[in-house]
Design a protein around this motif. Structure first.
Motif, mmCIF file in Angstrom:
data_model
loop_
_atom_site.group_PDB
_atom_site.id
_atom_site.type_symbol
_atom_site.label_atom_id
_atom_site.label_comp_id
_atom_site.label_asym_id
_atom_site.label_seq_id
_atom_site.Cartn_x
_atom_site.Cartn_y
_atom_site.Cartn_z
ATOM 1 N N GLY A 213 0.810 -1.204 0.000
ATOM 2 C CA GLY A 213 0.000 0.000 0.000
ATOM 3 C C GLY A 213 0.847 1.258 0.000
ATOM 4 O O GLY A 213 2.036 1.229 0.309
ATOM 5 N N LYS A 214 0.200 2.367 -0.338
ATOM 6 C CA LYS A 214 0.857 3.671 -0.336
ATOM 7 C C LYS A 214 0.018 4.642 0.474
ATOM 8 O O LYS A 214 -1.144 4.389 0.757
ATOM 9 N N GLY A 215 0.615 5.762 0.845
ATOM 10 C CA GLY A 215 -0.122 6.779 1.586
ATOM 11 C C GLY A 215 -0.623 6.238 2.907
ATOM 12 O O GLY A 215 0.155 5.696 3.713
ATOM 13 N N TYR A 217 -2.118 3.644 3.489
ATOM 14 C CA TYR A 217 -1.996 2.195 3.568
ATOM 15 C C TYR A 217 -0.541 1.723 3.548
ATOM 16 O O TYR A 217 -0.279 0.538 3.361
ATOM 17 N N THR A 218 0.399 2.644 3.766
ATOM 18 C CA THR A 218 1.808 2.266 3.830
ATOM 19 C C THR A 218 2.022 1.236 4.943
ATOM 20 O O THR A 218 1.528 1.404 6.064
ATOM 21 N N GLY A 222 -1.920 -3.032 -0.282
ATOM 22 C CA GLY A 222 -2.469 -2.044 -1.205
ATOM 23 C C GLY A 222 -3.503 -2.683 -2.121
ATOM 24 O O GLY A 222 -4.587 -2.151 -2.323
#
Length: 280
Positions: A213-215, A217-218, A222
């Motif tokens: 994930g990013k943001g 959800y790091t 993701g």
């Protein structure tokens, strides 16, 4: 104001030539399919309301099958002598409630006070929908009654924007969305000029990878990369709780996902995680 009165006069004159059989000739929607229906920017898009379709003939409400709707006089009094198409609606996921009220032969004011007439078209065979949208907006503004509202239309430039709008609405309990070809003139019957997009079909696929994930959800999941029984590989990035993102379905497990139709590449459209199949 003078222009609006002139506009309404034109609509009334046109509408006077419209006749209503037992079953009115109304525009009906087909199902949206990205592979068939072209450029999203050509459409105006709105929420699909789960109410009772209601045609205002100029002096009464009828259903799309021609059955009379017995609304209180105070509810219909502000409506003009023009043909309007819309939905009698209370709230999301309240179809049974509004349906029960609408079917009542002797309307009770207390029941109808919860209902709104959501206008989504002002039929006129000479005008494109983009103009008809402006017309019904202006009409509702002139009527200025809380129970009579104009369904808001949106323009998107990409399927990604449509996806975001669709997913945001359906997460809030909406029935789906409607896509109306902006330059289409009014024509009765089932047509590609009006499309509906609703959730959802479901199917299964095997998890073959976890994508980071990013943001916000790091450090969590993701998306799942999955493979269908037919060998198609795609990603599922929505539908997960935070707990599921922290402990995602195991690689090799079978998951059930929801989707609505196929993309032009034959992949599931708007794929969303539903659950892990029991026993896997």
């Amino acid at each position: 104001m003078a222009q609006l009165k002139y506009l309404l006069l034109i609509v009334i004159l046109i509408g006077s030539s419209l006749t209503f059989a037992a079953q009115p000739q109304v525009l009906l929607a087909k199902v949206y399919d990205e592979s068939k229906h072209g450029d999203i920017s050509e459409y105006l898009v709105s929420e699909k309301f789960d109410g009772v379709r209601a045609i205002w003939t100029g002096d009464k409400f009828i259903t799309r099958r021609g059955n009379a709707i017995n609304a209180p006089s105070w509810f219909t009094a502000p409506l003009p002598d023009v043909w309007l198409d819309g939905e009698l609606w209370i709230a999301r996921a309240q179809f049974s409630l509004v349906s029960g009220v609408v079917r009542t032969k002797h309307p009770r004011n207390s029941d109808w006070q919860a209902i709104r007439f959501q206008i989504f078209d002002m039929p006129d065979a000479t005008l494109p929908f983009s103009t008809r949208y402006k017309n019904y907006q202006a009409l509702v503004k002139q009527i200025n009654k809380q129970h009579i509202t104009a369904v808001k239309q949106h323009r998107f430039t990409s399927t990604a924007q449509l996806t975001e709008y669709f997913e945001d609405l359906t997460k809030q309990g909406a029935e789906g969305v409607m896509l109306h070809l902006a330059n289409a003139k009014y024509k009765s019957g089932r047509s590609n000029t009006l499309l509906k997009l609703k959730p959802y079909l479901d199917a299964e696929a095997v998890v073959i990878a976890h994508l980071p994930g990013k943001g916000k959800y790091t450090g969590m999941l993701g998306a799942l990369k999955v493979k269908t029984p037919h060998g198609q590989i795609f990603k599922i990035g929505t539908g997960f709780s935070n707990k599921q993102r922290q402990t995602p379905p195991a690689i090799g497990s079978t998951v059930t996902y929801g989707y609505h139709g196929l993309t032009k590449h034959g992949l599931p459209r708007f794929a969303s995680f539903l659950r892990v199949r029991e026993g896997h």
